[in-house]
Design a protein around this motif. Structure first.
Motif, PDB file in Angstrom:
ATOM      1  N   CYS A 114       0.834  -1.207   0.000  1.00 40.17           N
ATOM      2  CA  CYS A 114       0.000   0.000   0.000  1.00 40.17           C
ATOM      3  C   CYS A 114       0.866   1.254   0.000  1.00 40.17           C
ATOM      4  O   CYS A 114       0.597   2.217  -0.724  1.00 40.17           O
ATOM      5  CB  CYS A 114      -0.931   0.007   1.214  1.00 40.17           C
ATOM      6  SG  CYS A 114      -2.296  -1.183   1.124  1.00 40.17           S
ATOM      7  N   ARG A 115       1.919   1.245   0.835  1.00 39.00           N
ATOM      8  CA  ARG A 115       2.790   2.416   0.898  1.00 39.00           C
ATOM      9  C   ARG A 115       3.531   2.623  -0.440  1.00 39.00           C
ATOM     10  O   ARG A 115       3.692   3.746  -0.896  1.00 39.00           O
ATOM     11  CB  ARG A 115       3.811   2.256   2.020  1.00 39.00           C
ATOM     12  CG  ARG A 115       3.266   1.962   3.418  1.00 39.00           C
ATOM     13  CD  ARG A 115       2.570   3.139   4.052  1.00 39.00           C
ATOM     14  NE  ARG A 115       1.275   3.424   3.493  1.00 39.00           N
ATOM     15  CZ  ARG A 115       0.169   2.737   3.777  1.00 39.00           C
ATOM     16  NH1 ARG A 115       0.198   1.720   4.595  1.00 39.00           N
ATOM     17  NH2 ARG A 115      -1.006   3.108   3.244  1.00 39.00           N
ATOM     18  N   GLN A 116       3.973   1.531  -1.049  1.00 44.87           N
ATOM     19  CA  GLN A 116       4.665   1.647  -2.330  1.00 44.87           C
ATOM     20  C   GLN A 116       3.708   2.113  -3.421  1.00 44.87           C
ATOM     21  O   GLN A 116       4.065   2.957  -4.259  1.00 44.87           O
ATOM     22  CB  GLN A 116       5.288   0.302  -2.706  1.00 44.87           C
ATOM     23  CG  GLN A 116       6.462  -0.084  -1.821  1.00 44.87           C
ATOM     24  CD  GLN A 116       6.820  -1.552  -1.932  1.00 44.87           C
ATOM     25  OE1 GLN A 116       6.407  -2.229  -2.870  1.00 44.87           O
ATOM     26  NE2 GLN A 116       7.583  -2.039  -0.981  1.00 44.87           N
ATOM     27  N   PHE A 117       2.490   1.576  -3.417  1.00 42.67           N
ATOM     28  CA  PHE A 117       1.526   1.981  -4.432  1.00 42.67           C
ATOM     29  C   PHE A 117       1.173   3.459  -4.291  1.00 42.67           C
ATOM     30  O   PHE A 117       0.914   4.140  -5.288  1.00 42.67           O
ATOM     31  CB  PHE A 117       0.267   1.109  -4.344  1.00 42.67           C
ATOM     32  CG  PHE A 117      -0.687   1.320  -5.485  1.00 42.67           C
ATOM     33  CD1 PHE A 117      -0.257   1.224  -6.802  1.00 42.67           C
ATOM     34  CD2 PHE A 117      -2.021   1.618  -5.252  1.00 42.67           C
ATOM     35  CE1 PHE A 117      -1.138   1.419  -7.860  1.00 42.67           C
ATOM     36  CE2 PHE A 117      -2.895   1.824  -6.300  1.00 42.67           C
ATOM     37  CZ  PHE A 117      -2.449   1.719  -7.614  1.00 42.67           C
ATOM     38  N   GLU A 118       1.189   3.962  -3.057  1.00 45.89           N
ATOM     39  CA  GLU A 118       0.916   5.387  -2.846  1.00 45.89           C
ATOM     40  C   GLU A 118       1.967   6.269  -3.523  1.00 45.89           C
ATOM     41  O   GLU A 118       1.660   7.374  -3.975  1.00 45.89           O
ATOM     42  CB  GLU A 118       0.831   5.695  -1.345  1.00 45.89           C
ATOM     43  CG  GLU A 118      -0.462   5.217  -0.715  1.00 45.89           C
ATOM     44  CD  GLU A 118      -0.489   5.342   0.796  1.00 45.89           C
ATOM     45  OE1 GLU A 118      -1.562   5.128   1.381  1.00 45.89           O
ATOM     46  OE2 GLU A 118       0.569   5.633   1.394  1.00 45.89           O
ATOM     47  N   SER A 119       3.215   5.777  -3.618  1.00 48.65           N
ATOM     48  CA  SER A 119       4.239   6.561  -4.308  1.00 48.65           C
ATOM     49  C   SER A 119       3.927   6.639  -5.790  1.00 48.65           C
ATOM     50  O   SER A 119       4.176   7.664  -6.440  1.00 48.65           O
ATOM     51  CB  SER A 119       5.631   5.966  -4.066  1.00 48.65           C
ATOM     52  OG  SER A 119       5.767   4.710  -4.702  1.00 48.65           O
ATOM     53  N   TYR A 120       3.344   5.567  -6.343  1.00 44.72           N
ATOM     54  CA  TYR A 120       2.942   5.583  -7.751  1.00 44.72           C
ATOM     55  C   TYR A 120       1.691   6.435  -7.948  1.00 44.72           C
ATOM     56  O   TYR A 120       1.582   7.177  -8.928  1.00 44.72           O
ATOM     57  CB  TYR A 120       2.708   4.164  -8.255  1.00 44.72           C
ATOM     58  CG  TYR A 120       3.959   3.309  -8.263  1.00 44.72           C
ATOM     59  CD1 TYR A 120       5.132   3.769  -8.852  1.00 44.72           C
ATOM     60  CD2 TYR A 120       3.973   2.046  -7.684  1.00 44.72           C
ATOM     61  CE1 TYR A 120       6.287   2.998  -8.858  1.00 44.72           C
ATOM     62  CE2 TYR A 120       5.117   1.271  -7.687  1.00 44.72           C
ATOM     63  CZ  TYR A 120       6.270   1.749  -8.274  1.00 44.72           C
ATOM     64  OH  TYR A 120       7.420   0.998  -8.271  1.00 44.72           O
TER      65      TYR A 120
END
Length: 376
Positions: A114-120
């Motif tokens: 979730c945190r990584q997808f938020e960067s995208y």
């Protein structure tokens, strides 16, 4: 400045000589005023787990048009989980598929995912609301959604909540609760079950909705070595929703764009913690001060927040530091004393696989190159 909320609660207790009944508390509004200058934002909320099934076998479409990511930067594996036969992933963002049309394509984002997808999402100039709308319009079926409410102040005392459950001061439609002491093995599938500290489950883990409350500070100490008193998050209250319950939560989020309304309407529907009053019926017992503040009395409004984190090799590096580096240091010491370079000989026969090259590509490519703009 670090301070446990229990110490503040005790500091506002007053005796009979002050004109109040001994042992009573000042109103929650006063308590909030005392704490706000110390802590600032008391609670924040994040998406902590998202699982969506899409009724299609076109995994490229899901990656390109829903995730809006470039599939060439994702690693492909000829195996999967949940009885899927293969998957693509980048960091902790996983997309599963199989030849079975009934299974379709499954997207899974755990906490780090979730945190990584938020960067995208940030680079795409999209929000979680935009993504969820795109997913549902495309026929996505919600399989699981976890909403994590982070307690930055220590207002949730897990042992105290557990004791209230045992003392019938937890008014709930749930029929069960389970608690685990700090360091005790949590006996079900958890990502971080060894480091969750005091943990309380409210409701059956097999139902479509249940709550998990645990000491996030203890987890951060175990995993990252952050001293408990310095942890930015003291406790975490997770709302775990499956299937239909997850769908209705997303529908509510997309209707009102008010994460606090969605989260606490679910919590208030299922549970409340009260203080026992001997001369009153249980249904008339007042909310405990801590709980009243947590669910919204006189605290700052809660909004859905993001904490974008790019994909990193942190876990691999920690594993190397713990398991591999001592051996490497030993070989270097032997080389220094004997001149025999075992490591150099080993390196001669070491070959990188396609997966290793793909990880190198992931780590050396900018976020802007990984994302795609949605075609109209």
């Amino acid at each position: 400045m670090h301070m446990d909320i229990s110490a503040v609660v005790m500091s506002v207790r007053v005796g009979a000589d002050n004109g109040l009944v001994s042992g009573k508390l000042f109103p929650a509004k006063f308590l909030a005023q005392r704490l706000r200058p110390v802590y600032g934002q008391a609670v924040t909320m994040l998406f902590d787990y998202v699982r969506i099934r899409f009724p299609t076998l076109d995994i490229g479409h899901i990656i390109k048009d829903i995730l809006q990511l470039n599939i060439q930067y994702m690693i492909h594996e000829d195996f999967g989980h949940y009885s899927y036969t293969e998957h693509y992933y980048i960091g902790d963002i996983f997309v599963y598929t199989s030849p079975d049309e009934e299974k379709g394509v499954l997207l899974e984002l755990k906490g780090k995912g979730c945190r990584q997808f938020e960067s995208y999402l940030l680079a795409q100039e999209r929000s979680w609301y935009d993504f969820l709308m795109d997913a549902l319009v495309d026929g996505g079926v919600m399989k699981r959604l976890d909403l994590a409410i982070n307690d930055h102040t220590g207002m949730l005392d897990i042992p105290e909540l557990t004791e209230k459950c045992r003392n019938e001061e937890c008014v709930s439609v749930f029929r069960s609760f389970k608690s685990y002491a700090s360091g005790e093995l949590v006996k079900h599938e958890e990502q971080d079950k060894a480091g969750m500290g005091y943990t309380l489950y409210i409701g059956s883990l097999k139902s479509e909705v249940y709550f998990c409350v645990y000491e996030k500070s203890y987890e951060q100490y175990i995993k990252l070595g952050i001293p408990i008193e310095e942890a930015p998050i003291k406790n975490r209250f997770e709302i775990r929703l499956k299937n239909e319950r997850a769908y209705y939560a997303v529908r509510d989020l997309l209707t009102y764009y008010d994460a606090e309304r969605t989260a606490f309407s679910i919590i208030n529907r299922y549970v409340r913690f009260v203080d026992k009053e001997a001369d009153k019926k249980r249904s008339d017992w007042k909310l405990s001060v801590r709980w009243a503040w947590f669910i919204g009395e006189n605290r700052e409004p809660l909004k859905l927040t993001t904490k974008p984190e790019p994909y990193t090799l942190d876990r691999t590096l920690r594993w190397i530091q713990r398991q591999v580096d001592p051996t490497l240091k030993m070989l270097e010491t032997i080389t220094a004393k004997t001149g025999i370079d075992y490591l150099k000989e080993i390196r001669k026969s070491t070959k990188l696989t396609e997966k290793h090259y793909k990880i190198i590509e992931q780590q050396t490519t900018s976020t802007e190159d990984v994302i795609l703009e949605k075609e109209n």
